[in-house]
Enzyme design. Structure first.
Site, mmCIF file in Angstrom:
data_model
loop_
_atom_site.group_PDB
_atom_site.id
_atom_site.type_symbol
_atom_site.label_atom_id
_atom_site.label_comp_id
_atom_site.label_asym_id
_atom_site.label_seq_id
_atom_site.Cartn_x
_atom_site.Cartn_y
_atom_site.Cartn_z
ATOM 1 N N ARG A 47 66.284 68.818 58.531
ATOM 2 C CA ARG A 47 66.690 67.787 59.493
ATOM 3 C C ARG A 47 67.986 67.163 59.009
ATOM 4 N NH1 ARG A 47 62.059 63.611 61.500
ATOM 5 N NH2 ARG A 47 63.704 62.097 61.140
ATOM 6 N N LYS B 134 53.274 59.929 59.726
ATOM 7 C CA LYS B 134 52.844 59.356 61.006
ATOM 8 C C LYS B 134 53.030 60.316 62.183
ATOM 9 C CE LYS B 134 57.050 56.644 61.509
ATOM 10 N NZ LYS B 134 57.777 57.541 62.414
ATOM 11 N N ARG C 262 67.498 54.822 56.026
ATOM 12 C CA ARG C 262 66.362 54.710 56.943
ATOM 13 C C ARG C 262 65.227 53.900 56.321
ATOM 14 N NH1 ARG C 262 65.682 60.575 57.306
ATOM 15 N NH2 ARG C 262 63.754 60.273 58.434
ATOM 16 N N ARG D 270 60.430 67.834 52.907
ATOM 17 C CA ARG D 270 60.667 68.127 54.321
ATOM 18 C C ARG D 270 62.126 68.525 54.548
ATOM 19 N NH1 ARG D 270 59.611 63.429 58.591
ATOM 20 N NH2 ARG D 270 61.764 62.890 58.247
ATOM 21 N N ARG E 124 60.255 49.359 66.717
ATOM 22 C CA ARG E 124 60.751 49.507 65.364
ATOM 23 C C ARG E 124 61.442 48.246 64.862
ATOM 24 N NH1 ARG E 124 61.272 55.221 64.399
ATOM 25 N NH2 ARG E 124 62.469 55.728 62.570
HETATM 26 P P1 ADP Z 1 61.793 58.602 60.759
HETATM 27 O O1 ADP Z 1 60.623 57.698 61.027
HETATM 28 O O2 ADP Z 1 61.514 59.617 59.707
HETATM 29 O O3 ADP Z 1 63.092 57.871 60.536
HETATM 30 P P2 ADP Z 1 61.925 59.347 63.579
HETATM 31 O O4 ADP Z 1 61.769 60.744 64.061
HETATM 32 O O5 ADP Z 1 60.880 58.349 63.942
HETATM 33 O O6 ADP Z 1 62.055 59.509 62.013
HETATM 34 O O7 ADP Z 1 63.337 58.761 64.041
HETATM 35 C C1 ADP Z 1 64.543 59.437 63.810
HETATM 36 C C2 ADP Z 1 65.721 58.563 64.220
HETATM 37 O O8 ADP Z 1 65.653 58.287 65.631
HETATM 38 C C3 ADP Z 1 65.781 57.173 63.570
HETATM 39 O O9 ADP Z 1 66.390 57.198 62.289
HETATM 40 C C4 ADP Z 1 66.630 56.409 64.592
HETATM 41 O O10 ADP Z 1 67.995 56.747 64.476
HETATM 42 C C5 ADP Z 1 66.139 56.977 65.911
HETATM 43 N N1 ADP Z 1 65.010 56.173 66.458
HETATM 44 C C6 ADP Z 1 63.722 56.599 66.601
HETATM 45 N N2 ADP Z 1 62.947 55.628 67.117
HETATM 46 C C7 ADP Z 1 63.768 54.555 67.305
HETATM 47 C C8 ADP Z 1 63.571 53.243 67.795
HETATM 48 N N3 ADP Z 1 62.378 52.796 68.192
HETATM 49 N N4 ADP Z 1 64.653 52.410 67.847
HETATM 50 C C9 ADP Z 1 65.852 52.821 67.464
HETATM 51 N N5 ADP Z 1 66.111 54.038 66.971
HETATM 52 C C10 ADP Z 1 65.090 54.911 66.888
#
Ligand code: ADP
Length: 199
Positions: free
Chosen positions: A139, A19, A150, A133, A94
């Site tokens: 990461r 995404k 996650r 990745r 989310r």
């Molecule tokens: P992924 O979808 O691979 O988990 P992201 O880059 O979208 O990776 O998010 C990384 C981290 O950032 C998440 O695991 C969470 O800890 C935090 N995060 C991102 N977006 C949100 C959100 N909308 N609400 C709460 N935490 C978030």
């Protein structure tokens, strides 16, 4: 509704669905900013800002940052002028609480979402991509245990938001398996069917 008036889009999908990559392509093509909460949090951590300090451990563990904090960050970003007429949100909302927060923010300025793109990728495939990745990008939240956390949070908290948006007729399911170009073209077709066209 055409890109001349912008488009307000969400992209939703499990970790490893691609995404982030597709989000950037969509934003480029439709002339709107790609707003990724994960990227904003990682930038905050890298710059050692107050926000970064607050979220470091949470992200390291793969847990969700509290809604209050996340929503404040998103509201501030969406209030910038480049997002006035459209945006592509990646990683927000989310959970159901964040859906309510976004609804309230948009309603206050008389806006509505135009479409929610759901990238559909089987679990095995997304785990495979995440493992790759992890090797390529290193990461810190891409370890096996944190990935599992996650994905579990995605299924428990994020998947339910799709039902809400589906009931509003906003969701386009897009098969996320295929080359980047193939998946992107599926997305543009789905948006075109709603009258949302590239800039
Ligand atoms: P992924 O979808 O691979 O988990 P992201 O880059 O979208 O990776 O998010 C990384 C981290 O950032 C998440 O695991 C969470 O800890 C935090 N995060 C991102 N977006 C949100 C959100 N909308 N609400 C709460 N935490 C978030």
């Amino acid at each position: 509704m055409t890109a001349a008036h912008g488009a307000r889009l969400l992209i939703v999908g499990p970790q490893g669905s691609g995404k982030g990559t597709q989000g950037i392509r969509i934003a480029d093509a439709y002339g709107i900013p790609a707003i990724s909460t994960g990227d904003m949090f990682r930038a905050a951590i890298a710059s050692k800002s107050d926000l970064g300090t607050k979220v470091t451990e949470i992200i390291q563990a793969g847990n969700l940052v509290p809604d209050e904090l996340t929503t404040a960050v998103v509201r501030e970003r969406l209030s910038q002028t480049d997002a006035a007429h459209g945006f592509l949100l990646d990683g927000y909302p989310r959970n159901l609480g964040q859906v309510g927060d976004l609804d309230a923010f948009l309603a206050a300025r008389g806006d509505e979402l135009d479409a929610v793109i759901e990238l559909v990728v089987p679990r095995d495939e997304s785990i495979e991509r995440l493992t790759l990745r992890a090797q390529e990008q290193g990461r810190t939240d891409d370890t096996e245990q944190v990935i599992a956390n996650r994905l579990a949070i995605y299924e428990r908290e994020t998947a339910p938001i799709l039902k809400v948006y589906r009931d509003r007729g906003l969701v386009d399911d897009v098969d996320g398996v295929g080359s980047l170009d193939t998946v992107f073209s599926r997305i543009t077709h789905a948006l075109a069917a709603r009258g949302i066209l590239p800039a």
